[in-house]
Design an enzyme around this catalytic site. Sequence first.
Site, PDB file in Angstrom:
ATOM      1  N   VAL A   9       1.059  -1.095   0.151  1.00 13.97           N
ATOM      2  CA  VAL A   9      -0.076  -0.360   0.286  1.00 13.97           C
ATOM      3  C   VAL A   9       0.779   0.973  -0.383  1.00 13.97           C
ATOM      4  CG1 VAL A   9      -2.180  -1.581   0.965  1.00 13.97           C
ATOM      5  CG2 VAL A   9      -0.488   0.049   2.601  1.00 13.97           C
ATOM      6  N   SER A  10       0.805   2.543  -0.746  1.00 11.84           N
ATOM      7  CA  SER A  10       1.401   3.493  -1.004  1.00 11.84           C
ATOM      8  C   SER A  10       1.214   4.200   0.224  1.00 11.84           C
ATOM      9  CB  SER A  10       1.199   4.300  -2.268  1.00 11.84           C
ATOM     10  OG  SER A  10       0.377   3.280  -3.529  1.00 11.84           O
ATOM     11  N   THR A  11       0.457   4.818   1.203  1.00 15.02           N
ATOM     12  CA  THR A  11      -0.088   5.820   2.420  1.00 15.02           C
ATOM     13  C   THR A  11      -0.105   4.654   4.039  1.00 15.02           C
ATOM     14  OG1 THR A  11      -2.431   5.944   2.197  1.00 15.02           O
ATOM     15  CG2 THR A  11      -1.087   7.096   0.666  1.00 15.02           C
TER      16      THR A  11
END
Length: 185
Positions: A9-11
Site C-alpha cells: 500500500v502507498s500510504t
Amino acid sequence: MSVIGYCRVSTNDQTITNQQQQIAESGYQVTKWFTDNAVSGAVKASERQGFSDMLNYVREGDTLVCVAIDRLGRNTIDVLQTVELLQSKGVKVISLREGFDLSTPVGKAMLTMMAGLASLEKDLIAERRAAGIKRAKSEGVHCGRPRKATSEQVTQMINAGMSPREIMSQLQISKASFYRLKQGS
C-alpha cells in the site's frame, strides 16, 4: 513449493487487509506473507524492505501471488525486470486483477502490453497537467507554491521606513527573497 503473498500500500491511510483477503478469496492458501506499508510504487521493487525480504525467501517452484501488477511497481522497466528476476529464480508470478500467470509466454506478453499502457497513461496525465498549467498561466493564474510577499509590498514597506530585517520578519521571507523582491520593484 509454497504460495507466497505480496501486498503493498502507498500510504499510511491504507491497509493491506483488503489485498490479503482478495488473495485468500481467490483460493490461494498463502504459506507466507510479505508486505510493504506506505511505500510508493515509484520506489524500485528491490529497494522495498518487504519485497527484498521476499526475494531472499522465495525458492524454485514457489508461486508469488499479488492482487495487481501495479503492486509490483508503476514503472514498466522495473515491473518487467522484477518479474524476470522472479522467473529466473524459478518462481511463478500470478496477478489476480489482470487474471493471468505472468510466467507463461502469453502472460509475459500481456504484462508487457499492460505495463506499457500504464506508462502511456502516466505520460498522458503529465501531458494534460502541463497543458492545464500552461493555460492557467496564460490566463494570469499563479501556479505553484503560494506567494508570501510581492515586490509591491516590499517597496511600500521600504518607503514606510522599515528596515530589511523588519520587512523579512513581518512578511516571513528569507533574505534572498527580500532582495529578489526588492529588485523586482
